[in-house]
Design an enzyme around this catalytic site. Structure first.
Site, mmCIF file in Angstrom:
data_model
loop_
_atom_site.group_PDB
_atom_site.id
_atom_site.type_symbol
_atom_site.label_atom_id
_atom_site.label_comp_id
_atom_site.label_asym_id
_atom_site.label_seq_id
_atom_site.Cartn_x
_atom_site.Cartn_y
_atom_site.Cartn_z
ATOM 1 N N GLN A 106 39.702 -29.936 -1.825
ATOM 2 C CA GLN A 106 38.683 -28.747 -1.668
ATOM 3 C C GLN A 106 37.289 -29.213 -2.398
ATOM 4 O O GLN A 106 36.208 -28.920 -2.101
ATOM 5 C CB GLN A 106 39.251 -27.539 -2.459
ATOM 6 C CG GLN A 106 40.087 -26.673 -1.669
ATOM 7 C CD GLN A 106 40.707 -25.537 -2.262
ATOM 8 O OE1 GLN A 106 40.585 -25.246 -3.464
ATOM 9 N NE2 GLN A 106 40.935 -24.646 -1.328
ATOM 10 N N LEU A 127 42.264 -18.789 3.499
ATOM 11 C CA LEU A 127 41.144 -19.563 4.137
ATOM 12 C C LEU A 127 39.891 -19.122 3.787
ATOM 13 O O LEU A 127 38.920 -20.158 3.563
ATOM 14 C CB LEU A 127 41.349 -19.374 5.577
ATOM 15 C CG LEU A 127 40.595 -20.620 6.423
ATOM 16 C CD1 LEU A 127 40.518 -21.847 6.142
ATOM 17 C CD2 LEU A 127 40.810 -20.245 8.071
ATOM 18 N N ALA A 128 39.715 -17.866 3.507
ATOM 19 C CA ALA A 128 38.160 -17.432 3.239
ATOM 20 C C ALA A 128 37.697 -18.067 2.173
ATOM 21 O O ALA A 128 36.498 -18.542 2.406
ATOM 22 C CB ALA A 128 38.185 -15.989 3.100
ATOM 23 N N ASP A 129 38.198 -18.307 1.071
ATOM 24 C CA ASP A 129 37.403 -18.935 -0.125
ATOM 25 C C ASP A 129 37.351 -20.489 0.263
ATOM 26 O O ASP A 129 36.434 -21.068 -0.616
ATOM 27 C CB ASP A 129 38.100 -18.596 -1.399
ATOM 28 C CG ASP A 129 39.483 -19.029 -1.688
ATOM 29 O OD1 ASP A 129 39.520 -20.389 -2.054
ATOM 30 O OD2 ASP A 129 40.443 -18.399 -1.249
ATOM 31 N N HIS A 170 39.879 -14.805 -5.868
ATOM 32 C CA HIS A 170 39.131 -16.085 -5.760
ATOM 33 C C HIS A 170 37.917 -15.940 -4.883
ATOM 34 O O HIS A 170 36.938 -16.432 -5.154
ATOM 35 C CB HIS A 170 40.406 -16.985 -5.062
ATOM 36 C CG HIS A 170 41.106 -17.880 -5.936
ATOM 37 N ND1 HIS A 170 42.145 -17.771 -6.219
ATOM 38 C CD2 HIS A 170 40.418 -18.877 -6.627
ATOM 39 C CE1 HIS A 170 42.716 -18.604 -7.176
ATOM 40 N NE2 HIS A 170 41.674 -19.532 -7.359
#
Length: 344
Positions: free
Chosen positions: A100, A288-290, A313
């Site tokens: 990430q 998945l959004a963050d 988050h």
């Protein structure tokens, strides 16, 4: 020099990951204080320190205060990029969480390619994206944005011993484009990917995880292809992912096996995560959004998506991303979903 309060929002490791990755993109030093202040054990943990050191190594930067337990660090980004990087993880720390950081930080340099070899760590773990999810969901979305990343797994790693062997190829785009993610009228290529270690072969854990999802999908007339994998690893472990394509969105849900949690419960959790997004006609699941927001904020054009839940988050990331990129992220609440628009 930017000063970031690491206790803002949910006050966890995501503040650290996003702030340092975006500091690299901005080529601006950042000091982060009150690191993980809201956690039972505050300060840097081994996994966070590994990620910071790897990012520093990648760009030839400098890390000040980088030690376990530290509640304040300063990251000075560099511009001497490596093409090959080796990351050694002596624990079961999540490879997904380190990726990430890399997938945002790589956007500091256009048309750069790096190969990263992970020795050790976990490919599956709680509270972190699995490598299966990253490969089949997150990075497939990025591909639509002209951002190409690939990984191959030589050996999986699970908590508590880790021991994974993973090779990653990252190619930063000359131009990162935005994407408007929407569900289509039909589901395509629904796939169940279920894995368990050889320790759990006789108990049919991988098969049972998948069968639970198959049963739930059948109740909604959804056909799926099932891939069962039995993997060598240092200790027992399992995980499962279910995903479908619809329109230009990927609807997904996953779960990781735990002690005293049946394979059926693991499969049920993955299905519930999947179906929450599907049934609410959303294009991005709550986890998945963050992951996609920091990348969308760095694109040359705007992006939109819908998600059933805004996690802590995600809310924390929104505030941080707006402060560090200049992008404007607007939220519109509907009956059973949120629409997020990333305007750049």
């Amino acid at each position: 020099m930017r000063l970031i309060d690491g206790s803002q929002g949910e006050g966890g490791g995501s503040v650290l990951r996003i702030a340092t990755a975006l500091a690299l993109v901005n080529q601006e030093a950042v000091t982060i204080e009150n690191i993980r202040k809201k956690r039972p054990v505050s300060g840097l943990r081994p996994q966070h320190l590994l990620g910071l050191r790897a990012l520093t190594d990648l760009c030839g930067g400098e890390l000040v205060g980088g030690k376990i337990g530290s509640e304040s660090i300063t990251f000075h980004p560099g511009s001497e990029w490596k093409s090959n990087l080796s990351v050694n993880i002596p624990t079961a720390g999540s490879i997904g969480l380190i990726l990430q950081v890399f997938q945002v930080g790589m956007l500091a340099s256009a048309d750069h390619r790096v190969t990263i070899s992970f020795q050790g760590g976990g490919t599956f773990g709680k509270w972190a994206p699995t490598v299966d999810y990253i490969q089949n969901v997150t990075w497939q979305i990025f591909k639509q944005m002209n951002y190409h990343l690939e990984l191959s797994v030589n050996q999986h790693g699970f908590f508590p011993k880790g021991g994974a062997e993973v090779t990653v190829s990252m190619n930063s785009p000359s131009k990162l484009t935005g994407v408007n993610l929407t569900q289509g009228e039909e589901l395509k290529n629904t796939t169940i990917s279920s894995i368990a270690t050889t320790h759990l072969k006789n108990a049919r854990v991988a098969e049972r995880q998948a069968e639970e999802i198959q049963h739930n999908l059948a109740e909604h007339d959804i056909d799926a292809t099932t891939n069962i994998s039995i993997s060598d690893a240092k200790n027992p472990g399992s995980g499962v992912l279910v995903y479908s394509t619809t329109g230009n969105a990927i609807i997904a849900g996953d779960a990781v096996g735990e002690k005293r949690r049946s394979a059926e419960m693991v499969g049920q959790t993955a299905f519930q995560n999947y179906f929450s997004t599907l049934s609410n006609q959303c294009s991005v699941d709550k986890f998945l959004a963050d992951q996609v927001l920091p990348v969308m904020a760095l694109a040359s054009s705007s992006s939109t998506f819908t998600t059933p839940i805004l996690t802590k988050h995600t809310r924390t990331n929104i505030n941080l991303i707006e402060n560090l990129t200049g992008a404007k992220i607007s939220i519109e609440k509907f009956d059973k979903k949120f629409q997020l628009s990333v305007d750049v």
